[in-house]
Write an enzyme that holds these catalytic residues in place. Structure first.
Site, mmCIF file in Angstrom:
data_model
loop_
_atom_site.group_PDB
_atom_site.id
_atom_site.type_symbol
_atom_site.label_atom_id
_atom_site.label_comp_id
_atom_site.label_asym_id
_atom_site.label_seq_id
_atom_site.Cartn_x
_atom_site.Cartn_y
_atom_site.Cartn_z
ATOM 1 N N SER A 232 0.777 -1.021 0.237
ATOM 2 C CA SER A 232 -0.307 -0.273 0.283
ATOM 3 C C SER A 232 0.823 1.388 0.150
ATOM 4 O O SER A 232 1.381 1.554 -0.949
ATOM 5 C CB SER A 232 -1.138 0.426 1.419
ATOM 6 O OG SER A 232 -2.438 0.705 0.623
ATOM 7 N N HIS B 75 -7.225 -5.774 -1.387
ATOM 8 C CA HIS B 75 -6.552 -5.312 -0.505
ATOM 9 C C HIS B 75 -5.538 -5.649 0.349
ATOM 10 O O HIS B 75 -6.084 -4.987 1.295
ATOM 11 C CB HIS B 75 -6.566 -3.926 -0.396
ATOM 12 C CG HIS B 75 -5.645 -2.848 -0.060
ATOM 13 N ND1 HIS B 75 -4.873 -1.912 -1.160
ATOM 14 C CD2 HIS B 75 -4.919 -1.980 0.326
ATOM 15 C CE1 HIS B 75 -3.939 -1.290 -0.777
ATOM 16 N NE2 HIS B 75 -4.042 -1.048 1.021
#
Length: 601
Positions: free
Chosen positions: A255, A396
């Site tokens: 991320s 994610h």
């Protein structure tokens, strides 16, 4: 999925609802050419890239996106803990790196307990403190600021005992160690707490104590600060940790820390390899696609991540003189891996793949191949040579499956170079014996195999040694006919010569398939459509083969062309090169090397 990346403010939710998440809505765009300098000169070779274009692009990223990342910062290391851990599987070391004005990085280092020499290491910052990556009770609790989350053990912006191991799913420590690698990690808040306070805390408070860099936002944002921390830990690993191979430290991040890993790798060429996991906008994704998170949205949600000038490009992506394929290209010629997730549209998986694809031409200056394919692969099918890529099914996150791809990539490009040894020596057949049929000869450093159509027997060049688990790599060129790279075979004394596995090598798109002679026949045939992009019959190509227990994987030019999981076939045998009988055959091999994996793998 946006709540995984940003604070759930009303303003942000409005922005998120307006976001592009359909390819049909992506605007037309023109990418800046990584090989065309600001003065119009076109870079034609690696020397021109290194001397002119690379420094130019690096400066553009510093001035327009991330800000300046200082190159130094002296510290005083203090060992807090050094002992065997994880039931003897690891040596655990914890070191406090003390910088000026109270800035301290608490480093956690796990090294394989059964390895005596310097080992390659993955270096990655973590989000929730070192204690979050594993339930090991010997890990010190982070003392740095943490975002409150009582369900995960964080209250009053501090970690509690309940936070131990809450992110263990993202950190398969034992698996990393089993594969022969170490892991070094630290809490990113040690360097810079992740909230906008006008840059009064963390490393920014050092101001002129680091290379004369001011502490104001125009100089460097948090991504540059976290990248600075990664480089300072690398300093320590190189200078003070003899059990770590300082030339084989790989930077990895997820991320926002995936953005950081790419930026750290671009700035600091000592990193042997960089891995970007779900890094999205400001990471691997192309800005100009405006898909998912955009410059405007990321600046509003996280004003402290980038330098002040980056605001100028809110809703003006096309005016940015650079884009993220150039960031990936700054890693060249070192390997870089980009990973996406199917349900992480906010991070623009296609834009992440395209950044790697459009960086290919820079790698080609160095004679290296990048992503290989020009179409985004199906989920869970890794591709690429020096630029690796996969699209994982899911959200994610970082998963053990992601790590398996990273470990395989590291094996191929970093590994433990001392463990690789040549199987052939030009001009010599020492260590090999011939099973009659056809002829083998050396032409310089090229091993040439030929056989006439009148020869019915398979001609074989067979290793004297027997191998169990291994990785092997070589270059080959199939000029005419049907050859193969045999492994885990036994000699049979008949016209085929051996029985066992074969990685197919010929002048067709079946090259890279798995065949079992005197067994199942074809076990896996490669996808011919994919192979059209991967393999050019008659040209030099690269074979990489991994055999680990029942798991077998064949790669041609960096792309997985066939694989088996938990196969019940042979697990030991000779390696052999084949000349198929009854064919007019000409095949060439060079640079055959093997790395035996051993029990720990």
């Amino acid at each position: 999925m946006a709540n995984l990346l940003v604070s759930a403010t009303c303003l942000f939710m409005v922005c998120h609802q307006q976001t592009i998440q359909d390819e049909a809505d992506v605007p037309e765009y023109d990418l800046p050419d990584p090989l065309v300098c600001s003065d119009g000169e076109v870079v034609a070779d690696a020397d021109g890239w290194v001397a002119k274009r690379r420094p130019e692009l690096l400066e553009l990223f510093r001035s327009e996106v991330y800000g300046i990342t200082p190159f130094s910062g002296s510290c005083r290391p203090e060992t807090l803990d050094l002992q065997d851990a994880l039931s003897g599987k690891a040596v655990r070391k914890q070191v406090r790196l003390a910088f000026a004005r109270g800035v301290e990085i608490d480093l956690l280092l796990y090294l394989p307990g059964d390895v005596t020499g310097p080992v390659p290491v993955f270096l990655a910052a973590n989000f929730l403190g070192n204690q979050s990556i594993h339930p090991d009770t010997g890990i010190e609790l982070t003392r740095s600021w943490c975002r409150n989350d009582p369900d995960k053990g964080f209250t009053d912006n501090r970690a509690t005992e309940a936070s131990r191991g809450v992110r263990a799913g993202r950190w398969p420590v034992e698996r990393i160690l089993d594969r022969g690698y170490g892991l070094a990690t630290f809490h990113y808040s040690d360097v810079d707490p992740d909230f906008d306070d006008g840059f009064r805390n963390g490393v920014h408070a050092l101001g002129h104590d680091i290379d004369g860099v001011d502490a104001d936002r125009g100089s460097w944002g948090s991504i540059s600060a976290w990248a600075w921390g990664l480089s300072r830990v690398l300093d320590h690993l190189i200078e003070n940790e003899p059990a770590v191979d300082g030339e084989r430290v790989m930077v990895m991040g997820h991320s926002r820390l995936g953005k950081t890993a790419l930026w750290a790798g671009a700035n600091d060429e000592r990193f042997a390899l960089a891995i970007s996991n779900n890094s999205g906008c400001g990471g691997a994704a192309l800005f100009r696609r405006r898909f998912g998170e955009t410059i405007t949205r990321i600046n509003k949600a996280f004003p402290h991540w980038f330098c002040e000038r980056f605001d100028r490009y809110d809703d003006r992506e096309q005016d940015l003189p650079i884009d993220q394929h150039m960031l990936v290209a700054l890693m060249a010629p070192r390997p870089v891996y980009i990973a996406s997730a199917t349900k992480d549209l906010w991070a623009d998986p296609r834009g992440e793949f395209l950044s790697g694809f459009h960086a290919n031409e820079v790698y080609e200056l160095f004679g290296k191949r990048g992503t290989i394919v020009d179409e985004m692969p199906e989920p869970d099918h890794p591709v690429g040579d020096f630029i690796g890529y996969h699209l994982r099914t899911g959200r994610h996150d970082v998963t053990p499956d992601d790590w398996e791809h990273y470990l395989d990539f590291a094996d191929r490009h970093v590994g433990t170079s001392a463990d690789w040894r040549p199987l052939t020596q030009p001009g010599s057949f020492n260590g090999w014996h011939v099973i009659d049929g056809g002829e083998w000869n050396w032409s310089g450093d090229v091993l040439v195999g030929t056989s006439p159509r009148t020869e019915r027997r398979h001609g074989l060049l067979v290793t004297d040694e027997v191998f169990d688990d291994f990785m092997v790599r070589c270059r080959f060129r199939a000029v005419r006919g049907d050859s193969g790279f045999y492994f885990r075979v036994a000699e049979t004394g008949d016209m085929t010569g051996v029985s066992g596995f074969q990685a197919e090598i010929d002048t067709t798109l079946e090259t890279g398939g798995l065949y079992e002679t005197r067994g199942r026949g074809w076990v896996v045939k490669p996808d011919p459509t994919m192979m059209e992009d991967v393999y050019e019959p008659g040209e030099w190509a690269r074979l990489e083969l991994t055999a680990r227990g029942g798991d077998i994987e064949v790669r041609i030019n960096g792309v997985v062309t066939s694989s088996l999981k938990e196969d019940q076939g042979r697990t030991s045998g000779h390696i052999a090169l084949q000349l198929h009988g009854s064919q007019d055959l000409h095949v060439e091999f060079r640079d055959i090397e093997i790395r035996e994996l051993g029990g720990k793998d």
